[in-house]
Design a protein around this motif. Sequence first.
Motif, PDB file in Angstrom:
ATOM      1  N   GLU A   1     -20.486  23.553  22.296  1.00 54.79           N
ATOM      2  CA  GLU A   1     -20.301  21.587  22.293  1.00 54.79           C
ATOM      3  C   GLU A   1     -19.200  22.046  21.009  1.00 54.79           C
ATOM      4  O   GLU A   1     -18.878  20.449  21.487  1.00 54.79           O
ATOM      5  CB  GLU A   1     -21.742  21.706  21.208  1.00 54.79           C
ATOM      6  CG  GLU A   1     -22.802  21.528  22.294  1.00 54.79           C
ATOM      7  CD  GLU A   1     -24.612  20.800  21.301  1.00 54.79           C
ATOM      8  OE1 GLU A   1     -24.546  19.783  20.807  1.00 54.79           O
ATOM      9  OE2 GLU A   1     -25.445  21.246  21.542  1.00 54.79           O
ATOM     10  N   THR A   2     -18.589  23.011  20.435  1.00 59.36           N
ATOM     11  CA  THR A   2     -18.209  21.919  19.333  1.00 59.36           C
ATOM     12  C   THR A   2     -16.621  22.319  20.729  1.00 59.36           C
ATOM     13  O   THR A   2     -15.482  21.977  20.773  1.00 59.36           O
ATOM     14  CB  THR A   2     -17.397  23.730  18.265  1.00 59.36           C
ATOM     15  OG1 THR A   2     -18.480  23.715  17.820  1.00 59.36           O
ATOM     16  CG2 THR A   2     -16.311  23.338  17.917  1.00 59.36           C
ATOM     17  N   LEU A   3     -16.992  23.646  21.019  1.00 60.53           N
ATOM     18  CA  LEU A   3     -15.494  23.872  22.373  1.00 60.53           C
ATOM     19  C   LEU A   3     -15.497  22.827  23.114  1.00 60.53           C
ATOM     20  O   LEU A   3     -14.575  22.102  23.714  1.00 60.53           O
ATOM     21  CB  LEU A   3     -16.079  24.740  23.121  1.00 60.53           C
ATOM     22  CG  LEU A   3     -15.777  26.184  23.217  1.00 60.53           C
ATOM     23  CD1 LEU A   3     -16.290  27.054  23.653  1.00 60.53           C
ATOM     24  CD2 LEU A   3     -14.163  26.156  22.169  1.00 60.53           C
ATOM     25  N   ASP A   4     -16.774  21.717  23.724  1.00 63.31           N
ATOM     26  CA  ASP A   4     -17.011  21.190  24.560  1.00 63.31           C
ATOM     27  C   ASP A   4     -16.307  19.663  23.303  1.00 63.31           C
ATOM     28  O   ASP A   4     -15.526  19.246  24.685  1.00 63.31           O
ATOM     29  CB  ASP A   4     -18.096  20.495  24.603  1.00 63.31           C
ATOM     30  CG  ASP A   4     -18.373  19.666  26.237  1.00 63.31           C
ATOM     31  OD1 ASP A   4     -17.249  19.906  26.966  1.00 63.31           O
ATOM     32  OD2 ASP A   4     -19.882  18.956  26.118  1.00 63.31           O
ATOM     33  N   LYS A   5     -16.522  19.379  22.625  1.00 61.01           N
ATOM     34  CA  LYS A   5     -15.432  18.420  21.479  1.00 61.01           C
ATOM     35  C   LYS A   5     -14.233  18.125  21.970  1.00 61.01           C
ATOM     36  O   LYS A   5     -13.466  16.844  21.662  1.00 61.01           O
ATOM     37  CB  LYS A   5     -16.476  18.640  20.448  1.00 61.01           C
ATOM     38  CG  LYS A   5     -17.484  17.134  20.456  1.00 61.01           C
ATOM     39  CD  LYS A   5     -18.132  17.232  18.760  1.00 61.01           C
ATOM     40  CE  LYS A   5     -19.809  16.251  18.623  1.00 61.01           C
ATOM     41  NZ  LYS A   5     -19.369  15.982  17.111  1.00 61.01           N
ATOM     42  N   CYS A   6     -14.083  19.737  21.523  1.00 61.72           N
ATOM     43  CA  CYS A   6     -12.387  20.175  20.745  1.00 61.72           C
ATOM     44  C   CYS A   6     -11.761  19.727  22.144  1.00 61.72           C
ATOM     45  O   CYS A   6     -10.700  18.801  22.809  1.00 61.72           O
ATOM     46  CB  CYS A   6     -12.698  21.561  20.535  1.00 61.72           C
ATOM     47  SG  CYS A   6     -12.875  21.227  19.282  1.00 61.72           S
ATOM     48  N   PHE A   7     -12.101  20.214  23.556  1.00 59.36           N
ATOM     49  CA  PHE A   7     -11.278  20.367  24.525  1.00 59.36           C
ATOM     50  C   PHE A   7     -11.669  18.650  25.885  1.00 59.36           C
ATOM     51  O   PHE A   7     -11.845  18.866  26.884  1.00 59.36           O
ATOM     52  CB  PHE A   7     -12.205  21.605  25.392  1.00 59.36           C
ATOM     53  CG  PHE A   7     -10.912  22.329  24.915  1.00 59.36           C
ATOM     54  CD1 PHE A   7      -9.786  22.276  25.050  1.00 59.36           C
ATOM     55  CD2 PHE A   7     -11.727  23.501  24.684  1.00 59.36           C
ATOM     56  CE1 PHE A   7      -8.708  23.324  23.682  1.00 59.36           C
ATOM     57  CE2 PHE A   7     -11.196  24.586  23.963  1.00 59.36           C
ATOM     58  CZ  PHE A   7     -10.004  24.032  23.675  1.00 59.36           C
ATOM     59  N   GLU A   8     -13.291  18.026  25.512  1.00 56.58           N
ATOM     60  CA  GLU A   8     -13.058  17.085  26.332  1.00 56.58           C
ATOM     61  C   GLU A   8     -13.683  17.559  27.786  1.00 56.58           C
ATOM     62  O   GLU A   8     -13.193  17.367  28.507  1.00 56.58           O
ATOM     63  CB  GLU A   8     -12.449  16.021  26.074  1.00 56.58           C
ATOM     64  CG  GLU A   8     -12.020  15.093  25.110  1.00 56.58           C
ATOM     65  CD  GLU A   8     -11.155  14.339  25.351  1.00 56.58           C
ATOM     66  OE1 GLU A   8     -10.481  13.908  26.342  1.00 56.58           O
ATOM     67  OE2 GLU A   8     -10.407  14.013  24.257  1.00 56.58           O
ATOM     68  N   ASN A   9     -14.952  18.191  27.107  1.00 59.33           N
ATOM     69  CA  ASN A   9     -15.945  18.556  28.649  1.00 59.33           C
ATOM     70  C   ASN A   9     -14.827  20.439  28.988  1.00 59.33           C
ATOM     71  O   ASN A   9     -14.257  20.531  30.068  1.00 59.33           O
ATOM     72  CB  ASN A   9     -15.498  17.865  30.117  1.00 59.33           C
ATOM     73  CG  ASN A   9     -17.124  18.510  30.926  1.00 59.33           C
ATOM     74  OD1 ASN A   9     -17.725  18.799  30.746  1.00 59.33           O
ATOM     75  ND2 ASN A   9     -16.723  17.387  31.483  1.00 59.33           N
ATOM     76  N   VAL A  10     -15.306  21.076  27.923  1.00 59.98           N
ATOM     77  CA  VAL A  10     -14.811  22.391  27.898  1.00 59.98           C
ATOM     78  C   VAL A  10     -14.839  22.967  29.790  1.00 59.98           C
ATOM     79  O   VAL A  10     -16.005  22.707  29.886  1.00 59.98           O
ATOM     80  CB  VAL A  10     -15.593  23.660  27.024  1.00 59.98           C
ATOM     81  CG1 VAL A  10     -16.787  23.749  27.329  1.00 59.98           C
ATOM     82  CG2 VAL A  10     -14.398  24.403  26.711  1.00 59.98           C
ATOM     83  N   CYS A  11     -14.027  23.595  30.070  1.00 62.02           N
ATOM     84  CA  CYS A  11     -14.056  24.797  31.510  1.00 62.02           C
ATOM     85  C   CYS A  11     -13.193  26.110  31.446  1.00 62.02           C
ATOM     86  O   CYS A  11     -12.334  25.900  30.498  1.00 62.02           O
ATOM     87  CB  CYS A  11     -13.560  23.280  32.768  1.00 62.02           C
ATOM     88  SG  CYS A  11     -11.867  23.418  32.854  1.00 62.02           S
ATOM     89  N   GLU A  12     -13.636  26.160  32.317  1.00 64.14           N
ATOM     90  CA  GLU A  12     -12.847  27.885  32.351  1.00 64.14           C
ATOM     91  C   GLU A  12     -11.330  27.575  31.788  1.00 64.14           C
ATOM     92  O   GLU A  12     -11.074  29.031  30.920  1.00 64.14           O
ATOM     93  CB  GLU A  12     -13.302  28.636  33.294  1.00 64.14           C
ATOM     94  CG  GLU A  12     -13.105  29.862  33.390  1.00 64.14           C
ATOM     95  CD  GLU A  12     -13.263  31.090  34.894  1.00 64.14           C
ATOM     96  OE1 GLU A  12     -13.015  31.894  34.808  1.00 64.14           O
ATOM     97  OE2 GLU A  12     -13.758  29.866  35.528  1.00 64.14           O
ATOM     98  N   LEU A  13     -10.793  27.231  32.422  1.00 63.99           N
ATOM     99  CA  LEU A  13      -8.827  27.107  32.484  1.00 63.99           C
ATOM    100  C   LEU A  13      -9.055  26.323  30.727  1.00 63.99           C
ATOM    101  O   LEU A  13      -7.955  26.851  30.758  1.00 63.99           O
ATOM    102  CB  LEU A  13      -8.861  25.983  33.944  1.00 63.99           C
ATOM    103  CG  LEU A  13      -8.561  25.778  34.502  1.00 63.99           C
ATOM    104  CD1 LEU A  13      -8.670  24.607  35.694  1.00 63.99           C
ATOM    105  CD2 LEU A  13      -8.187  26.755  35.050  1.00 63.99           C
ATOM    106  N   ASP A  14      -9.905  26.067  31.155  1.00 64.25           N
ATOM    107  CA  ASP A  14      -9.740  25.708  28.816  1.00 64.25           C
ATOM    108  C   ASP A  14      -9.564  26.894  28.272  1.00 64.25           C
ATOM    109  O   ASP A  14      -8.534  26.719  27.719  1.00 64.25           O
ATOM    110  CB  ASP A  14     -10.497  24.756  28.055  1.00 64.25           C
ATOM    111  CG  ASP A  14     -10.414  22.916  28.833  1.00 64.25           C
ATOM    112  OD1 ASP A  14      -9.023  22.578  29.314  1.00 64.25           O
ATOM    113  OD2 ASP A  14     -11.573  22.165  29.154  1.00 64.25           O
ATOM    114  N   LEU A  15     -10.215  27.574  27.993  1.00 62.45           N
ATOM    115  CA  LEU A  15     -10.159  29.073  28.006  1.00 62.45           C
ATOM    116  C   LEU A  15      -9.594  29.644  27.942  1.00 62.45           C
ATOM    117  O   LEU A  15      -8.669  30.900  27.740  1.00 62.45           O
ATOM    118  CB  LEU A  15     -11.869  30.089  28.012  1.00 62.45           C
ATOM    119  CG  LEU A  15     -12.944  29.170  27.375  1.00 62.45           C
ATOM    120  CD1 LEU A  15     -14.474  29.970  28.521  1.00 62.45           C
ATOM    121  CD2 LEU A  15     -13.183  28.396  26.246  1.00 62.45           C
ATOM    122  N   ILE A  16      -8.869  29.603  29.119  1.00 61.21           N
ATOM    123  CA  ILE A  16      -7.766  29.947  30.053  1.00 61.21           C
ATOM    124  C   ILE A  16      -6.194  30.062  29.112  1.00 61.21           C
ATOM    125  O   ILE A  16      -5.187  30.560  28.832  1.00 61.21           O
ATOM    126  CB  ILE A  16      -7.678  30.742  31.339  1.00 61.21           C
ATOM    127  CG1 ILE A  16      -8.604  31.520  31.786  1.00 61.21           C
ATOM    128  CG2 ILE A  16      -6.113  31.290  31.556  1.00 61.21           C
ATOM    129  CD1 ILE A  16      -8.282  31.165  33.265  1.00 61.21           C
TER     130      ILE A  16
END
Length: 192
Positions: A95-110
């Motif tokens: 959920e923190t990743l989701d808030k920081c990236f606005e709908n987190v996806c695999e590409l955000d992690l990359i």
Amino acid sequence: MIKSILIFNNHGKPRLIRFYQYFAEDMQQQIIRETFHLVSKRDDNVCNFLEGGSLIGGSDHKLIYRHYATLYFVFCVDSSESELGILDLIQVFVETLDKCFENVCELDLIFHMDKVHYILQEVVMGGMVLETNMNDIVAQVELQTRMEKSEGGLSAAPARAVSAVKNMNLPEMPRNINIGDINIKVPSLSPF
């Protein structure tokens, strides 16, 4: 204690790997493969806890995971950790990743690996849980982002280095270098 945190996609490609105890690199790769095979073959309607693989500690360790869209979030913990507590920790992290990236996806992690690692370090450090309050974690991440922007971030570092060299008061470049019988003429170099 948390022994490792692994995030990989549905095809077994690691997207984040963090070991909190030492394993040689080839052993880490084997652990990742074994963990992926243990977790990926499980049905979606079964329990999210299972005994650790033979490589990471066997029955003394547990693998606790969640599968979100194309990513598996796997925490390997020892027997002192609560399974439900770790599941909640995974939820807070996602959920923190989701808030920081606005709908987190695999590409955000990359493409934002540094920010993902920073968020993870706000949650877990050295295998110990530091923070579970999502609002506090997001506030720290936003503070870090503001500091990076005010300093120009990493992308501005080369430009700052060049300007620092330009502003240095360097002595005049020698035109001739004499070493014993050898005389070297230095060509004129253009200034910055």
